[in-house]
Design a protein around this motif. Structure first.
Motif, short mmCIF file in Angstrom:
data_model
loop_
_atom_site.label_atom_id
_atom_site.label_comp_id
_atom_site.label_asym_id
_atom_site.label_seq_id
_atom_site.Cartn_x
_atom_site.Cartn_y
_atom_site.Cartn_z
N VAL A 155 0.91 -1.18 0.08
CA VAL A 155 0.12 -0.06 -0.03
C VAL A 155 0.78 1.23 -0.12
N VAL A 156 2.16 1.33 0.18
CA VAL A 156 3.03 2.20 -0.02
C VAL A 156 3.49 2.34 -1.51
N GLY A 157 4.01 1.18 -1.76
CA GLY A 157 4.57 0.98 -3.37
C GLY A 157 3.42 1.37 -4.23
N GLY A 158 2.25 0.37 -4.24
CA GLY A 158 0.97 0.59 -5.26
C GLY A 158 0.49 2.13 -5.29
N PRO A 159 -0.06 2.76 -4.39
CA PRO A 159 -0.32 4.03 -4.56
C PRO A 159 0.54 5.14 -4.99
N ALA A 160 1.83 4.87 -4.53
CA ALA A 160 2.82 5.64 -4.97
C ALA A 160 3.05 5.45 -6.52
N HIS A 161 3.10 4.37 -7.27
CA HIS A 161 3.45 3.97 -8.46
C HIS A 161 2.17 4.76 -9.24
N ALA A 162 0.84 4.47 -8.70
CA ALA A 162 -0.27 4.94 -9.49
C ALA A 162 -0.25 6.57 -9.52
N PHE A 163 0.18 7.11 -8.23
CA PHE A 163 0.11 8.68 -8.16
C PHE A 163 0.93 9.37 -8.90
N LEU A 164 2.12 8.92 -9.26
CA LEU A 164 2.87 9.45 -10.12
C LEU A 164 2.71 9.26 -11.39
N ILE A 165 1.86 8.39 -11.90
CA ILE A 165 1.59 8.29 -13.42
C ILE A 165 0.58 9.18 -13.83
N GLU A 166 1.01 9.87 -14.70
CA GLU A 166 -0.20 10.94 -15.45
C GLU A 166 -0.55 10.15 -16.84
N GLY A 167 -1.69 9.59 -16.50
CA GLY A 167 -2.40 8.62 -17.58
C GLY A 167 -3.77 8.87 -17.43
N THR A 168 -4.64 7.59 -17.67
CA THR A 168 -6.06 7.54 -18.06
C THR A 168 -6.58 7.88 -16.75
N MET A 169 -6.00 7.63 -15.40
CA MET A 169 -6.86 7.78 -14.31
C MET A 169 -6.98 9.11 -13.77
N GLU A 170 -8.18 9.47 -13.42
CA GLU A 170 -8.64 10.92 -13.08
C GLU A 170 -7.74 11.23 -11.75
N PRO A 171 -7.44 12.37 -11.56
CA PRO A 171 -6.41 12.73 -10.47
C PRO A 171 -7.26 12.51 -9.14
N VAL A 172 -8.35 13.08 -9.06
CA VAL A 172 -8.93 13.27 -7.79
C VAL A 172 -9.55 11.85 -7.21
N THR A 173 -10.06 11.14 -8.26
CA THR A 173 -10.51 9.69 -7.70
C THR A 173 -9.17 8.85 -7.50
N LYS A 174 -8.23 9.20 -8.17
CA LYS A 174 -6.95 8.36 -8.08
C LYS A 174 -6.53 8.48 -6.76
N ALA A 175 -6.32 10.04 -6.38
CA ALA A 175 -6.05 10.22 -4.74
C ALA A 175 -6.75 9.77 -3.71
N ILE A 176 -7.99 9.70 -3.69
CA ILE A 176 -8.96 9.09 -2.95
C ILE A 176 -8.69 7.76 -2.72
N LEU A 177 -8.56 7.09 -3.98
CA LEU A 177 -8.41 5.55 -3.72
C LEU A 177 -7.03 5.24 -3.19
N CYS A 178 -6.04 6.14 -3.54
CA CYS A 178 -4.63 5.82 -3.03
C CYS A 178 -4.95 5.84 -1.47
N VAL A 179 -5.28 6.96 -0.96
CA VAL A 179 -5.34 7.54 0.48
C VAL A 179 -6.18 6.47 1.24
N ALA A 180 -7.22 5.85 0.52
CA ALA A 180 -8.15 5.03 1.20
C ALA A 180 -7.60 3.77 1.42
N ALA A 181 -6.57 3.33 0.38
CA ALA A 181 -5.93 2.00 0.52
C ALA A 181 -4.96 1.98 1.73
N VAL A 182 -4.05 3.26 1.76
CA VAL A 182 -3.50 3.29 3.25
C VAL A 182 -4.20 3.55 4.48
N VAL A 183 -5.22 4.20 4.40
CA VAL A 183 -5.90 4.36 5.71
C VAL A 183 -6.38 3.00 6.05
#
Length: 211
Positions: A155-183
């Motif tokens: 949950v550190v590596g996965g969200p960091a991987h996704a968060f740093l990629i600027e691609g098809t994922m929408e930024p806000v929903t991606k950030a919420i999903l990443c934070v939710a996984a860690v929490v």
């Protein structure tokens, strides 16, 4: 817990997990992607979504789901998570083998690649430890600490991987999903008292509650 509260919680969980998938499906960038690349990307998004559910299942925190059912589903979701990672990496290998090799050897110039590889190996290791749990004959406390440490790596590596990629994922929903996984993972570690003096199999079993 009242039925209305359960419905609200399930609605929030569903929104956090599904919204990023829907937003990515509507991305205009998909028009320039190969089908295999698209499938690989969505496998990665689904893997990230499963990272939110896994710790909630492990700690029995999903409303209306019994502890026994949570543990059973946790194992199946863990297998599905491994499959999604394999499909994600496999699809990228088909579309660009040199990039995958560079990532696996930690020589890729893009930082997100290294985080993705770290998360991948942590997922594989966590799954292997789970499969070999009886054969390893570790004390329950020891096993939980090792498994949870690997989960933290995921949950550190996965969200960091996704968060740093600027691609098809929408930024806000991606950030919420990443934070939710860690929490969710930190909450599960706290609820199960993994790093305290005595571990519990499930917080609901200890208190006699059924959510």
């Amino acid at each position: 817990m009242k039925p209305s509260q359960k419905a609200i919680l399930w609605g929030l969980i569903g929104a956090v997990v599904i919204a990023p998938l829907v937003a990515a499906a509507l991305s205009p960038l998909l028009a320039w992607r190969d089908p295999i690349y698209i499938a690989s990307g969505f496998a990665g998004i689904l893997a990230l979504a499963l990272m939110v559910l896994q710790p909630l299942l492990a700690s029995g925190s999903l409303p209306g789901v019994s502890p026994a059912k949570s543990r059973s589903v946790h194992r199946w979701v863990g297998g599905l998570l491994v499959l999604m990672v394999v499909l994600h990496v496999g699809g990228l290998w088909v579309t660009s083998p040199p990039d995958v090799v560079d990532a696996l050897l930690f020589r890729s110039p893009t930082p997100f690649s290294a985080w993705g590889v770290i998360a991948m190996w942590c997922i594989f290791a966590a799954a292997l430890v789970a499969v070999l749990r009886r054969r390893l004959r570790w004390r329950p406390k020891t096993w939980q600490k090792i498994h949870s440490t690997l989960a933290l790596g995921v949950v550190v590596g996965g969200p960091a991987h996704a968060f740093l990629i600027e691609g098809t994922m929408e930024p806000v929903t991606k950030a919420i999903l990443c934070v939710a996984a860690v929490v969710a993972t930190l909450k599960a570690i706290r609820d199960l008292r993994i790093w305290s003096g005595r571990a519990v199999a499930n917080p609901n079993r200890q208190t006699g509650r059924v959510r």
